[in-house]
Scaffold this active site. Structure first.
Site, PDB file in Angstrom:
ATOM      1  N   ASP A 108       0.866  -1.183   0.000  1.00 38.08           N
ATOM      2  CA  ASP A 108       0.000   0.000   0.000  1.00 38.08           C
ATOM      3  C   ASP A 108       0.899   1.227   0.000  1.00 38.08           C
ATOM      4  OD1 ASP A 108      -3.226   0.321   0.971  1.00 38.08           O
ATOM      5  OD2 ASP A 108      -1.974   2.129   1.174  1.00 38.08           O
ATOM      6  N   ARG A 159     -15.794   6.185  -4.544  1.00 39.80           N
ATOM      7  CA  ARG A 159     -16.353   7.470  -4.999  1.00 39.80           C
ATOM      8  C   ARG A 159     -16.747   8.317  -3.790  1.00 39.80           C
ATOM      9  NH1 ARG A 159     -20.652   7.569  -9.897  1.00 39.80           N
ATOM     10  NH2 ARG A 159     -21.660   9.539  -9.472  1.00 39.80           N
ATOM     11  N   ARG A 219     -18.536  10.479 -12.005  1.00 41.51           N
ATOM     12  CA  ARG A 219     -18.032   9.173 -12.439  1.00 41.51           C
ATOM     13  C   ARG A 219     -16.700   9.347 -13.179  1.00 41.51           C
ATOM     14  NH1 ARG A 219     -18.525   5.738 -16.533  1.00 41.51           N
ATOM     15  NH2 ARG A 219     -19.426   7.310 -17.884  1.00 41.51           N
ATOM     16  N   ASN A 244      -8.710   6.813 -10.274  1.00 40.30           N
ATOM     17  CA  ASN A 244      -8.370   5.391 -10.174  1.00 40.30           C
ATOM     18  C   ASN A 244      -7.584   4.885 -11.390  1.00 40.30           C
ATOM     19  OD1 ASN A 244      -9.360   5.246  -7.657  1.00 40.30           O
ATOM     20  ND2 ASN A 244     -11.174   4.031  -8.132  1.00 40.30           N
ATOM     21  N   HIS A 288     -20.851  -5.487 -13.940  1.00 46.87           N
ATOM     22  CA  HIS A 288     -21.362  -4.985 -12.678  1.00 46.87           C
ATOM     23  C   HIS A 288     -22.497  -3.997 -12.935  1.00 46.87           C
ATOM     24  CE1 HIS A 288     -19.920  -6.003  -8.888  1.00 46.87           C
ATOM     25  NE2 HIS A 288     -19.068  -5.042  -8.640  1.00 46.87           N
TER      26      HIS A 288
HETATM   27  N1  APR Z   1      -0.722   2.061  -4.487  1.00 42.87           N
HETATM   28  C1  APR Z   1      -1.065   1.208  -3.501  1.00 42.87           C
HETATM   29  N2  APR Z   1      -2.157   1.397  -2.733  1.00 42.87           N
HETATM   30  C2  APR Z   1      -2.907   2.474  -2.958  1.00 42.87           C
HETATM   31  C3  APR Z   1      -2.606   3.402  -3.984  1.00 42.87           C
HETATM   32  C4  APR Z   1      -1.456   3.151  -4.769  1.00 42.87           C
HETATM   33  N3  APR Z   1      -1.091   3.965  -5.754  1.00 42.87           N
HETATM   34  N4  APR Z   1      -3.549   4.370  -3.961  1.00 42.87           N
HETATM   35  C5  APR Z   1      -4.414   4.064  -2.979  1.00 42.87           C
HETATM   36  N5  APR Z   1      -4.033   2.910  -2.367  1.00 42.87           N
HETATM   37  C6  APR Z   1      -4.651   2.213  -1.240  1.00 42.87           C
HETATM   38  C7  APR Z   1      -5.140   3.172  -0.149  1.00 42.87           C
HETATM   39  O1  APR Z   1      -4.069   3.660   0.647  1.00 42.87           O
HETATM   40  C8  APR Z   1      -6.100   2.253   0.621  1.00 42.87           C
HETATM   41  O2  APR Z   1      -5.442   1.602   1.703  1.00 42.87           O
HETATM   42  O3  APR Z   1      -5.811   1.520  -1.632  1.00 42.87           O
HETATM   43  C9  APR Z   1      -6.539   1.210  -0.440  1.00 42.87           C
HETATM   44  C10 APR Z   1      -8.027   1.270  -0.742  1.00 42.87           C
HETATM   45  O4  APR Z   1      -8.678   0.826   0.391  1.00 42.87           O
HETATM   46  P1  APR Z   1     -10.144   1.308   0.857  1.00 42.87           P
HETATM   47  O5  APR Z   1     -10.227   2.800   0.752  1.00 42.87           O
HETATM   48  O6  APR Z   1     -10.440   0.627   2.159  1.00 42.87           O
HETATM   49  O7  APR Z   1     -11.107   0.765  -0.300  1.00 42.87           O
HETATM   50  P2  APR Z   1     -11.617  -0.743  -0.468  1.00 42.87           P
HETATM   51  O8  APR Z   1     -12.925  -0.903   0.203  1.00 42.87           O
HETATM   52  O9  APR Z   1     -10.514  -1.668  -0.115  1.00 42.87           O
HETATM   53  O10 APR Z   1     -11.894  -0.782  -2.047  1.00 42.87           O
HETATM   54  C11 APR Z   1     -10.841  -0.776  -2.984  1.00 42.87           C
HETATM   55  O11 APR Z   1     -12.204  -1.921  -4.611  1.00 42.87           O
HETATM   56  O12 APR Z   1     -14.484  -2.386  -4.578  1.00 42.87           O
HETATM   57  C12 APR Z   1     -13.478  -1.548  -5.072  1.00 42.87           C
HETATM   58  O13 APR Z   1     -14.643   0.537  -5.379  1.00 42.87           O
HETATM   59  C13 APR Z   1     -13.684  -0.129  -4.592  1.00 42.87           C
HETATM   60  O14 APR Z   1     -12.089   0.786  -6.065  1.00 42.87           O
HETATM   61  C14 APR Z   1     -12.306   0.418  -4.740  1.00 42.87           C
HETATM   62  C15 APR Z   1     -11.417  -0.770  -4.399  1.00 42.87           C
END
Ligand code: APR
Length: 311
Positions: free
Chosen positions: A33, A82, A88, A95, A175
């Site tokens: 992460d 989002r 969107r 992303n 989806h």
């Molecule tokens: N590299 C690595 N990790 C990243 C990066 C990156 N460039 N950018 C963001 N992240 C990490 C964030 O730090 C966070 O810990 O991605 C993680 C996303 O976690 P959450 O916000 O908890 O989201 P989550 O519920 O896990 O969903 C992730 O899956 O279902 C889809 O729409 C949802 O696109 C989203 C994804």
């Protein structure tokens, strides 16, 4: 020696890593992460659960892509959900940037990996990861259909009172709005779904499945679903690392099946070491097939949005 990397140690990523580790089917799960300390802390916590739960897989938490080298499978969950006020296209832009950067890091160190994308908006993110990776299309796939089918099965179980493990539910397409339920392939025990429930009830359940993600977001207020999504992604990883050729609904590259080509679409596919080993052409009714063709056109249109932001 098998190794799985999960990119993104948020809710979806960490739960996926936990499920794969607890199944004890790989030697190592690497969780990475951008937030420093997050994957390390979660990994340490998971590893300490091993003597209690009874598995050996080690989870490595890291912020360094060097630790992901030589992965057999990589699950990309990194991305933002989002937020209020975000269009969107805004989400797509943010992303897309993340998925592009992550994919580049991954392919540089795991050139033979199978990539499973779950970041939303799913259709665009799978297409983008495939493009950026330069991998053969069968080695890049997305998770959507397993989740929708699981949600549909749960709702059918609730409505019929039948054992959830004895229900077969299938959704194809993609989806959300372009999800194509396939009632002709759904069964409740030995009974066809259409004999177990009336048409109006089935339509209600289909509608609830289509909006399944939003229903959970409305309860949670912040964040989106991750228990069923991670179960679906982990099941796909399992099929690949075990080279089981298990057949499941996934977002796969179409090469003429059902007369559809050049698009990632939710279809039944056999998964193995090479990712999608074969897209299974199941028998569909005329209206189900029409729904699938329509979904393919809708996905192609959405993927075209990517060109606007990649300039
Ligand atoms: N590299 C690595 N990790 C990243 C990066 C990156 N460039 N950018 C963001 N992240 C990490 C964030 O730090 C966070 O810990 O991605 C993680 C996303 O976690 P959450 O916000 O908890 O989201 P989550 O519920 O896990 O969903 C992730 O899956 O279902 C889809 O729409 C949802 O696109 C989203 C994804």
């Amino acid at each position: 020696m098998s190794k799985v990397t999960v990119v993104g140690a948020g809710k979806y990523g960490s739960t996926t890593a936990q499920r794969i580790a607890e199944w004890d089917i790989v030697d190592e799960v690497v969780m990475t992460d951008i937030v420093e300390g997050l994957p390390q802390g979660l990994a340490l916590d998971m590893n300490q659960s091993r003597p209690v739960v009874g598995y050996r897989t080690l989870v490595t938490g890291t912020n360094d892509y060097a630790d992901t080298a030589g992965s057999d499978v990589v699950v990309i969950t990194a991305g933002l959900p989002r937020k209020p006020g975000m269009s969107r296209m805004d989400l797509l832009e943010v992303n897309a940037g993340i998925v592009k950067a992550v994919t580049e890091e991954i392919v540089a160190r795991s050139p033979d990996a199978v990539i499973i994308v779950v970041t939303n908006p799913l259709d665009q993110m799978v297409a983008l990861a495939a493009d950026v990776s330069g991998f053969p299309k069968h080695r890049v796939l997305g998770q959507a259909g397993m989740l929708d089918s699981a949600r549909f099965a749960h709702f059918i179980s609730e409505a019929t009172g039948h054992d959830v493990l004895d229900i077969t539910a299938v959704t194809l397409g993609s989806h959300g709005e372009t999800m194509v339920p396939v009632p002709s392939l759904c069964t409740v025990g030995d009974t066809p779904l259409s004999d177990a429930l009336d048409a109006a009830t089935i339509e209600e359940l289909v509608d609830r499945t289509r909006k399944g993600g939003a229903e959970i977001v409305a309860y949670l207020k912040t964040g989106s679903a991750y228990y069923a999504p991670s179960a679906a992604a982990a099941a796909m990883v399992k099929a690949v690392v075990e080279d089981s050729r298990a057949e499941m609904p996934v977002c796969a590259w179409m090469t003429g099946q059902y007369g559809i080509s050049d698009v990632y679409l939710g279809v039944m596919a056999k998964l193995g070491r090479n990712g999608v080993e074969e897209v299974a052409e199941v028998e569909l009714t005329e209206s189900e097939l029409a729904g699938l063709v329509e979904a393919a056109a809708a996905v192609k249109e959405k993927v075209a949005d990517l060109d606007q932001i990649q300039q």
